[in-house]
Design a protein around this motif. Structure first.
Motif, short mmCIF file in Angstrom:
data_model
loop_
_atom_site.label_atom_id
_atom_site.label_comp_id
_atom_site.label_asym_id
_atom_site.label_seq_id
_atom_site.Cartn_x
_atom_site.Cartn_y
_atom_site.Cartn_z
N THR A 109 0.84 -1.20 0.00
CA THR A 109 0.00 0.00 0.00
C THR A 109 0.87 1.25 0.00
OG1 THR A 109 -1.76 -1.17 1.18
CG2 THR A 109 -1.80 1.24 1.27
N ARG A 110 1.90 1.26 0.84
CA ARG A 110 2.82 2.40 0.87
C ARG A 110 3.58 2.52 -0.45
NH1 ARG A 110 3.24 5.39 5.78
NH2 ARG A 110 4.63 6.60 4.46
N GLN A 111 3.94 1.41 -1.05
CA GLN A 111 4.64 1.44 -2.32
C GLN A 111 3.75 2.02 -3.42
OE1 GLN A 111 5.70 -2.40 -3.93
NE2 GLN A 111 7.28 -1.53 -5.24
N ASP A 112 2.49 1.60 -3.45
CA ASP A 112 1.55 2.15 -4.44
C ASP A 112 1.38 3.65 -4.27
OD1 ASP A 112 1.25 -0.40 -5.43
OD2 ASP A 112 -0.69 -0.75 -4.45
N PHE A 113 1.26 4.11 -3.01
CA PHE A 113 1.13 5.54 -2.74
C PHE A 113 2.38 6.29 -3.22
CE2 PHE A 113 2.25 9.07 0.06
CZ PHE A 113 1.19 9.92 -0.18
N THR A 114 3.54 5.73 -2.91
CA THR A 114 4.80 6.39 -3.30
C THR A 114 4.93 6.45 -4.82
OG1 THR A 114 5.82 5.62 -1.26
CG2 THR A 114 7.31 6.33 -3.01
N LYS A 115 4.57 5.36 -5.51
CA LYS A 115 4.63 5.37 -6.97
C LYS A 115 3.68 6.42 -7.55
CE LYS A 115 6.12 0.66 -7.98
NZ LYS A 115 5.73 -0.62 -8.57
N SER A 116 2.50 6.52 -6.97
CA SER A 116 1.54 7.52 -7.44
C SER A 116 2.07 8.93 -7.21
CB SER A 116 0.21 7.32 -6.71
OG SER A 116 -0.71 8.31 -7.09
N MET A 117 2.68 9.16 -6.07
CA MET A 117 3.27 10.48 -5.77
C MET A 117 4.42 10.78 -6.73
SD MET A 117 3.22 13.19 -3.88
CE MET A 117 2.42 12.85 -2.34
N ILE A 118 5.24 9.81 -7.00
CA ILE A 118 6.35 10.00 -7.94
C ILE A 118 5.82 10.36 -9.32
CG2 ILE A 118 8.17 8.76 -9.20
CD1 ILE A 118 8.78 7.29 -6.56
N ASN A 119 4.79 9.66 -9.77
CA ASN A 119 4.20 9.94 -11.09
C ASN A 119 3.63 11.36 -11.15
OD1 ASN A 119 4.87 7.45 -12.15
ND2 ASN A 119 2.90 6.53 -11.62
N THR A 120 2.97 11.79 -10.09
CA THR A 120 2.41 13.15 -10.05
C THR A 120 3.52 14.19 -10.10
OG1 THR A 120 0.51 12.39 -8.77
CG2 THR A 120 0.99 14.74 -8.69
N LEU A 121 4.56 13.99 -9.30
CA LEU A 121 5.68 14.94 -9.28
C LEU A 121 6.44 14.92 -10.60
CD1 LEU A 121 7.01 14.37 -5.65
CD2 LEU A 121 5.66 16.30 -6.50
N GLN A 122 6.58 13.75 -11.21
CA GLN A 122 7.27 13.65 -12.49
C GLN A 122 6.49 14.38 -13.58
OE1 GLN A 122 10.33 12.02 -12.85
NE2 GLN A 122 10.34 13.09 -14.80
#
Length: 185
Positions: free
Chosen positions: A145-158
């Motif tokens: 769950t934390r990994q999915d959140f982090t990936k989503s945050m990375i995609n938004t920032l990217q």
């Protein structure tokens, strides 16, 4: 006469005071089937211990009772510690000895009652393993769950960074010229 049983029939009269006893004989050992099962059981037990010992990655072996701490942020204030533990909270290495199963001897496979007791021990060990697997699965769920959140945050920032870098230079030049013209007016 050739079967090893010997009795003096003349001494058996039917009177309560006249009795005969038979001495217990010695068995011929394990049957070939039970001996084969004993060998397989001990071999599998050894292989299970070896598999648990060899299941480490990057110096951490969760089945050996090692602790793995995962930090969810850069300053380490949010983290999770993953470790196999016994009911009291102490580290619990997954070994046959800790599960209550040891190398079996011929005498252990000689009677049905000892095999029944061993079956109960194996059932208890399986329950313990299922509990440990459930605990590790729960930790895995949190990490995913934390990994999915982090990936989503990375995609938004990217995406945001790409929008800043990949701006249309003609449009931005026109905007700059418009702002300079306004400023000079």
């Amino acid at each position: 006469p050739g079967d090893g049983i010997k009795a003096d029939l003349a001494a058996v009269t039917g009177k309560p005071t006249d009795n005969a006893t038979l001495a217990a004989g010695t068995g011929g050992g394990l049957s070939s089937v039970r001996q084969s099962l004993l060998t397989q059981f001990n071999s599998l037990l050894t292989q299970i211990d070896k598999a648990a010992t060899d299941s480490g990655y990057n110096g951490v072996n969760l089945l050996n009772g090692d602790a793995l701490k995962l930090n969810f942020n850069e300053n380490g204030t949010s983290s999770i510690e993953i470790q196999t533990k016994d009911p009291s909270g102490a580290p619990f290495p997954i070994t046959s000895a800790n599960l209550g199963i040891g190398t079996q001897l011929s005498t252990d496979f000689a009677s049905n009652s000892t095999l029944d007791a061993l079956a109960l021990t194996v059932t208890t060990a399986l329950t313990t393993l299922r509990t440990q697997a459930s605990d590790l699965g729960s930790s895995l769920s949190v990490v995913q769950t934390r990994q999915d959140f982090t990936k989503s945050m990375i995609n938004t920032l990217q995406t945001g960074a790409d929008n800043l870098v990949l701006a249309d230079s003609n449009q931005e030049g026109a905007n700059l010229l418009a702002l300079q013209t306004r400023q000079s007016l």
